[in-house]
Design a protein around this motif. Sequence first.
Motif, mmCIF file in Angstrom:
data_model
loop_
_atom_site.group_PDB
_atom_site.id
_atom_site.type_symbol
_atom_site.label_atom_id
_atom_site.label_comp_id
_atom_site.label_asym_id
_atom_site.label_seq_id
_atom_site.Cartn_x
_atom_site.Cartn_y
_atom_site.Cartn_z
ATOM 1 N N PRO A 67 -31.664 7.682 12.189
ATOM 2 C CA PRO A 67 -32.056 7.338 13.560
ATOM 3 C C PRO A 67 -33.491 7.749 13.882
ATOM 4 C CG PRO A 67 -30.735 9.327 13.568
ATOM 5 C CD PRO A 67 -30.723 8.817 12.151
ATOM 6 N N VAL A 68 -34.013 7.168 14.945
ATOM 7 C CA VAL A 68 -35.314 7.581 15.472
ATOM 8 C C VAL A 68 -35.257 9.067 15.818
ATOM 9 C CG1 VAL A 68 -36.940 7.297 17.378
ATOM 10 C CG2 VAL A 68 -35.792 5.293 16.391
ATOM 11 N N GLY A 69 -36.308 9.790 15.435
ATOM 12 C CA GLY A 69 -36.358 11.219 15.719
ATOM 13 C C GLY A 69 -35.877 12.096 14.594
ATOM 14 N N SER A 70 -35.307 11.494 13.531
ATOM 15 C CA SER A 70 -34.922 12.244 12.325
ATOM 16 C C SER A 70 -34.025 13.435 12.630
ATOM 17 C CB SER A 70 -36.181 12.723 11.570
ATOM 18 O OG SER A 70 -37.060 11.660 11.349
ATOM 19 N N ARG A 71 -33.094 13.232 13.578
ATOM 20 C CA ARG A 71 -32.082 14.243 13.927
ATOM 21 C C ARG A 71 -32.720 15.578 14.296
ATOM 22 N NH1 ARG A 71 -27.416 11.588 12.196
ATOM 23 N NH2 ARG A 71 -27.798 10.136 10.488
ATOM 24 N N GLY A 72 -33.895 15.495 14.927
ATOM 25 C CA GLY A 72 -34.560 16.707 15.401
ATOM 26 C C GLY A 72 -35.496 17.364 14.403
ATOM 27 N N ARG A 84 -40.088 9.554 23.208
ATOM 28 C CA ARG A 84 -39.413 10.838 23.408
ATOM 29 C C ARG A 84 -39.354 11.634 22.097
ATOM 30 N NH1 ARG A 84 -35.773 7.548 26.349
ATOM 31 N NH2 ARG A 84 -34.375 7.520 24.551
ATOM 32 N N ALA A 85 -39.193 10.928 20.986
ATOM 33 C CA ALA A 85 -38.988 11.621 19.700
ATOM 34 C C ALA A 85 -40.277 12.155 19.096
ATOM 35 C CB ALA A 85 -38.314 10.679 18.711
ATOM 36 N N VAL A 86 -41.346 11.356 19.151
ATOM 37 C CA VAL A 86 -42.570 11.751 18.427
ATOM 38 C C VAL A 86 -43.776 11.908 19.331
ATOM 39 C CG1 VAL A 86 -41.728 10.618 16.336
ATOM 40 C CG2 VAL A 86 -43.229 9.367 17.870
ATOM 41 N N ASP A 123 -40.370 21.370 10.742
ATOM 42 C CA ASP A 123 -39.666 22.250 11.679
ATOM 43 C C ASP A 123 -38.284 21.683 11.953
ATOM 44 O OD1 ASP A 123 -41.950 23.837 11.977
ATOM 45 O OD2 ASP A 123 -42.710 22.554 13.585
ATOM 46 N N GLY A 124 -37.389 22.570 12.344
ATOM 47 C CA GLY A 124 -36.048 22.151 12.765
ATOM 48 C C GLY A 124 -35.151 21.711 11.642
ATOM 49 N N LEU A 125 -35.347 22.273 10.441
ATOM 50 C CA LEU A 125 -34.535 21.857 9.294
ATOM 51 C C LEU A 125 -33.171 22.540 9.319
ATOM 52 C CD1 LEU A 125 -37.103 22.012 6.348
ATOM 53 C CD2 LEU A 125 -35.971 19.975 7.220
ATOM 54 N N PRO A 126 -32.073 21.786 9.423
ATOM 55 C CA PRO A 126 -30.748 22.405 9.283
ATOM 56 C C PRO A 126 -30.440 22.680 7.815
ATOM 57 C CG PRO A 126 -30.522 20.061 9.616
ATOM 58 C CD PRO A 126 -31.990 20.361 9.728
ATOM 59 N N LEU A 127 -29.485 23.567 7.566
ATOM 60 C CA LEU A 127 -29.136 23.900 6.185
ATOM 61 C C LEU A 127 -28.577 22.708 5.432
ATOM 62 C CD1 LEU A 127 -27.512 27.432 6.673
ATOM 63 C CD2 LEU A 127 -29.786 26.898 5.764
ATOM 64 N N ASP A 128 -27.952 21.795 6.158
ATOM 65 C CA ASP A 128 -27.318 20.650 5.493
ATOM 66 C C ASP A 128 -28.146 19.373 5.636
ATOM 67 O OD1 ASP A 128 -26.997 20.347 8.196
ATOM 68 O OD2 ASP A 128 -24.883 19.727 8.099
ATOM 69 N N VAL A 129 -29.487 19.522 5.765
ATOM 70 C CA VAL A 129 -30.325 18.343 5.937
ATOM 71 C C VAL A 129 -30.200 17.419 4.726
ATOM 72 C CG1 VAL A 129 -32.374 19.433 4.899
ATOM 73 C CG2 VAL A 129 -32.651 17.565 6.550
ATOM 74 N N SER A 130 -30.207 16.105 4.990
ATOM 75 C CA SER A 130 -30.066 15.126 3.916
ATOM 76 C C SER A 130 -31.440 14.617 3.477
ATOM 77 C CB SER A 130 -29.227 13.935 4.393
ATOM 78 O OG SER A 130 -29.967 13.156 5.325
#
Length: 462
Positions: free
Chosen positions: A327-332, A459-461, A346-353
């Motif tokens: 999705p737009v915004g790359s899930r944060g 909003r995303a970028v 920034d904002g990398l979750p542990l389970d990022v794909s």
Amino acid sequence: MTATFLGIDVGTTRTKAVLLEAGGGTVLAAAAAPTPQGDAGGVAVHSPGAVRGVAVDAARRALAEAGPEARAGLGGIAVTSVGEEAVLLDAAARPVGDVPTWFSGVGHAPAREHAAELDRHAPVTGLRHPEYTVHTLAWWARSRPAQARAAVTLTDLGSWLLSSLGPGDLVMDHSHASRTGLFDAPSRSWRAEGLAVVGTGHLALPRLVPSGTVVGELGREPAAELGVAAGVPLVSGGHDHFCGALAAGARSPGDLFISAGTSEAHLLVTDSLDPAATADSEVGCFVTDGLFYLHAAVPSGGLYLTWTRLLGLDPAAPLDALLDGEPVGSRGVRGRVGADRRLALDGLPLDVSPATLLRALMEATAVASRDLTRALSSTAGRGVAQRLVAGRPTESATWREIRTAVGEGAAAFVDAKEATALGAAHLAVRAVTGTLPPPVPRRRPDAPLTSARLEEYARAVG
């Protein structure tokens, strides 16, 4: 059959030749081969003789494919080449040695060493890039002194190739001269004092001409090599990026050409250069005489290659398949390309794909491109009239959507296959007929983005 025109491009990795029908701008034939590259003491080099052999062979094959009528109608030949690679020539006009490639890095240390002295003794408008010819000459004087002493003059690789095709002047066009670090673009004049600074003060600089100038005619022996009649006009070409921009349709002040490759080159065409405003910018003469350019780059393709490999992905795979509908915004996940050409995430979750990371990279490089465009526009004191985007990433619908939503000026995506060689052919047409052929076709437009989709990107970028 209307007149035909041959454009030859000596590129970093491939040498191309296209034969153009001038009336409608139709490409009648094309041929290509790898540009021969060697190694001299750990330095990547191009051998002028080997390059000429490949270029002539590609041109001969393109002409043969087009047929006898097209060969009989040949009305001009122009050559474009990698911009900063200079051939040093002895008194008999023979190359004194192989040419360090623009990416060899041999000029980086001299650039740091001689920067202040060059600015004192031979000031030019704009920034001298470490890959400029003047810094390579310093390396040549220090590392290949016998060759440097044997040389009496120099020119760019494309102009040397053109001069090898028949009687005519040894010249350098304004766009190639702009990449030497010895040329002042606003006055269109040499700053020859810089040669003494780097230890090559004995060299004579070639005659300057605008791109697209008839400088000679095809000789009998080269004509026999190509399978055409002698006497065909030989036309000065230009720097390869700028010829590609011309073919894509960048022809007027405010036109921005973006070539999305390993280094995403941004080229803004303008009709004036303010020396005070452009002191920290790469500037020079465009291939349309009377116009100038501002140039800068974002390492978009290099970042993409690095990250696909780190993630264990195939960089040659279709981009839309790798992004997998993210999705737009790359899930944060947010990315930033810094002035030091480093990527921060920034904002990398542990389970990022991997798909999320690639989407974040695409959005980050789009923002970097937009910001760079704004900086170029501010420096030029001119807004972007049209944004022409070319390169392999434009094959991706997702990439096109991101760049349509994020960027200055309305985006148009161009089908720029072999555009550099085509741009050289366009210059030959203009030199002989006085008119330019139409630019390369645009890709079929995508559906316009809805206001809701554009707001989502905003909003995303930002």
